[in-house]
Design a protein around this motif. Structure first.
Motif, PDB file in Angstrom:
ATOM      1  N   ALA A   1       0.817  -1.219   0.000  1.00  0.00           N
ATOM      2  CA  ALA A   1       0.000   0.000   0.000  1.00  0.00           C
ATOM      3  C   ALA A   1       0.849   1.267   0.000  1.00  0.00           C
ATOM      4  N   THR A   2       2.090   1.172   0.414  1.00  0.00           N
ATOM      5  CA  THR A   2       2.940   2.362   0.479  1.00  0.00           C
ATOM      6  C   THR A   2       3.895   2.468  -0.707  1.00  0.00           C
ATOM      7  N   HIS A   3       3.749   1.590  -1.697  1.00  0.00           N
ATOM      8  CA  HIS A   3       4.700   1.551  -2.807  1.00  0.00           C
ATOM      9  C   HIS A   3       4.032   1.687  -4.170  1.00  0.00           C
ATOM     10  N   ARG A   4       4.805   2.204  -5.099  1.00  0.00           N
ATOM     11  CA  ARG A   4       4.458   2.166  -6.521  1.00  0.00           C
ATOM     12  C   ARG A   4       5.166   0.937  -7.067  1.00  0.00           C
ATOM     13  N   ILE A   5       4.428  -0.006  -7.624  1.00  0.00           N
ATOM     14  CA  ILE A   5       4.959  -1.282  -8.087  1.00  0.00           C
ATOM     15  C   ILE A   5       5.108  -1.246  -9.608  1.00  0.00           C
ATOM     16  N   VAL A   6       6.240  -1.714 -10.114  1.00  0.00           N
ATOM     17  CA  VAL A   6       6.436  -1.859 -11.552  1.00  0.00           C
ATOM     18  C   VAL A   6       6.597  -3.344 -11.844  1.00  0.00           C
ATOM     19  N   LEU A   7       5.614  -3.929 -12.535  1.00  0.00           N
ATOM     20  CA  LEU A   7       5.712  -5.310 -12.995  1.00  0.00           C
ATOM     21  C   LEU A   7       6.522  -5.309 -14.282  1.00  0.00           C
ATOM     22  N   VAL A   8       7.413  -6.279 -14.433  1.00  0.00           N
ATOM     23  CA  VAL A   8       8.268  -6.360 -15.620  1.00  0.00           C
ATOM     24  C   VAL A   8       8.042  -7.713 -16.288  1.00  0.00           C
ATOM     25  N   ASP A   9       7.804  -7.688 -17.603  1.00  0.00           N
ATOM     26  CA  ASP A   9       7.609  -8.913 -18.379  1.00  0.00           C
ATOM     27  C   ASP A   9       8.521  -8.844 -19.597  1.00  0.00           C
ATOM     28  N   ASP A  10       8.982 -10.000 -20.046  1.00  0.00           N
ATOM     29  CA  ASP A  10       9.857  -9.995 -21.222  1.00  0.00           C
ATOM     30  C   ASP A  10       9.058  -9.754 -22.491  1.00  0.00           C
ATOM     31  N   VAL A  11       8.075 -10.601 -22.790  1.00  0.00           N
ATOM     32  CA  VAL A  11       7.265 -10.459 -24.002  1.00  0.00           C
ATOM     33  C   VAL A  11       5.795 -10.376 -23.605  1.00  0.00           C
ATOM     34  N   LEU A  12       5.143  -9.304 -24.006  1.00  0.00           N
ATOM     35  CA  LEU A  12       3.715  -9.141 -23.746  1.00  0.00           C
ATOM     36  C   LEU A  12       2.953  -9.579 -24.981  1.00  0.00           C
ATOM     37  N   TYR A  13       2.063 -10.545 -24.801  1.00  0.00           N
ATOM     38  CA  TYR A  13       1.274 -11.062 -25.922  1.00  0.00           C
ATOM     39  C   TYR A  13      -0.202 -11.005 -25.547  1.00  0.00           C
ATOM     40  N   THR A  14      -0.735 -12.041 -24.945  1.00  0.00           N
ATOM     41  CA  THR A  14      -2.162 -12.069 -24.630  1.00  0.00           C
ATOM     42  C   THR A  14      -2.509 -11.264 -23.386  1.00  0.00           C
ATOM     43  N   ALA A  15      -1.533 -11.012 -22.527  1.00  0.00           N
ATOM     44  CA  ALA A  15      -1.661 -10.297 -21.251  1.00  0.00           C
ATOM     45  C   ALA A  15      -2.191 -11.193 -20.138  1.00  0.00           C
ATOM     46  N   ARG A  16      -2.319 -12.474 -20.391  1.00  0.00           N
ATOM     47  CA  ARG A  16      -2.816 -13.384 -19.353  1.00  0.00           C
ATOM     48  C   ARG A  16      -1.806 -13.554 -18.224  1.00  0.00           C
ATOM     49  N   THR A  17      -0.510 -13.542 -18.527  1.00  0.00           N
ATOM     50  CA  THR A  17       0.506 -13.645 -17.484  1.00  0.00           C
ATOM     51  C   THR A  17       0.473 -12.406 -16.590  1.00  0.00           C
TER      52      THR A  17
ATOM     53  N   GLY B   1      -1.687  -8.612 -29.962  1.00  0.00           N
ATOM     54  CA  GLY B   1      -2.476  -9.835 -29.815  1.00  0.00           C
ATOM     55  C   GLY B   1      -3.155  -9.990 -28.477  1.00  0.00           C
ATOM     56  N   ARG B   2      -3.500  -8.891 -27.826  1.00  0.00           N
ATOM     57  CA  ARG B   2      -4.110  -8.958 -26.496  1.00  0.00           C
ATOM     58  C   ARG B   2      -5.420  -9.718 -26.476  1.00  0.00           C
ATOM     59  N   GLU B   3      -5.621 -10.474 -25.413  1.00  0.00           N
ATOM     60  CA  GLU B   3      -6.913 -11.091 -25.110  1.00  0.00           C
ATOM     61  C   GLU B   3      -7.600 -10.332 -23.972  1.00  0.00           C
ATOM     62  N   LEU B   4      -6.844  -9.482 -23.297  1.00  0.00           N
ATOM     63  CA  LEU B   4      -7.358  -8.705 -22.170  1.00  0.00           C
ATOM     64  C   LEU B   4      -6.984  -7.238 -22.366  1.00  0.00           C
ATOM     65  N   PRO B   5      -7.752  -6.307 -21.792  1.00  0.00           N
ATOM     66  CA  PRO B   5      -7.472  -4.875 -21.979  1.00  0.00           C
ATOM     67  C   PRO B   5      -6.360  -4.380 -21.051  1.00  0.00           C
ATOM     68  N   ILE B   6      -5.160  -4.904 -21.242  1.00  0.00           N
ATOM     69  CA  ILE B   6      -3.991  -4.527 -20.442  1.00  0.00           C
ATOM     70  C   ILE B   6      -2.942  -3.979 -21.398  1.00  0.00           C
ATOM     71  N   GLN B   7      -2.455  -2.770 -21.118  1.00  0.00           N
ATOM     72  CA  GLN B   7      -1.458  -2.124 -21.969  1.00  0.00           C
ATOM     73  C   GLN B   7      -0.239  -1.750 -21.131  1.00  0.00           C
ATOM     74  N   PRO B   8       0.957  -1.849 -21.699  1.00  0.00           N
ATOM     75  CA  PRO B   8       2.163  -1.501 -20.936  1.00  0.00           C
ATOM     76  C   PRO B   8       2.364   0.008 -20.831  1.00  0.00           C
ATOM     77  N   ASP B   9       2.978   0.421 -19.734  1.00  0.00           N
ATOM     78  CA  ASP B   9       3.348   1.827 -19.551  1.00  0.00           C
ATOM     79  C   ASP B   9       4.704   2.120 -20.186  1.00  0.00           C
ATOM     80  N   TYR B  10       5.571   1.109 -20.229  1.00  0.00           N
ATOM     81  CA  TYR B  10       6.915   1.259 -20.767  1.00  0.00           C
ATOM     82  C   TYR B  10       7.211   0.092 -21.703  1.00  0.00           C
ATOM     83  N   VAL B  11       7.683   0.382 -22.914  1.00  0.00           N
ATOM     84  CA  VAL B  11       7.976  -0.640 -23.919  1.00  0.00           C
ATOM     85  C   VAL B  11       9.330  -0.336 -24.545  1.00  0.00           C
TER      86      VAL B  11
END
Length: 102
Positions: free
Chosen positions: A23-39, A66-76
């Motif tokens: 609750a006190t942090h800004r979290i940055v999730l990092v993924d190698d390849v974004l495709y469907t966004a299920r991960t 190729g997204r299956e979900l409405p998730i977009q990256p902030d940094y690419v």
């Protein structure tokens, strides 16, 4: 991953431990390849078990569309458009990374 038990040949799924108050942090999730966004969806779901972060952002090395979900990256780092069943492989080297796109 939400499909690890069926999609991976020998999945090793461990327990998640977050040793700070999200609750006190800004979290940055990092993924190698974004495709469907299920991960990413699975990671968000697991993170929310620990509370509501101040903010959650997403950084990816390669966005292949190729997204299956409405998730977009902030940094690419790199965007490519390739269709299924083509794959993107990411090699991490000491001086950076290299994306192999057939």
């Amino acid at each position: 991953r939400d499909d690890a038990p069926t999609a991976l040949p020998n999945p090793r799924i461990g327990r998640s431990d977050v040793h700070f108050d999200v609750a006190t942090h800004r979290i940055v999730l990092v993924d190698d390849v974004l495709y469907t966004a299920r991960t990413v969806r699975a990671a968000l779901h697991a993170l929310l078990d620990y509370g509501r972060a101040r903010a959650i952002e997403l950084a990816v090395l390669v966005d292949r569309g190729g997204r299956e979900l409405p998730i977009q990256p902030d940094y690419v780092v790199r965007r490519v458009e390739i269709a299924y069943p083509e794959r993107v492989e990411v090699l991490v080297e000491s001086n950076g990374f290299r994306a192999i796109i057939p």
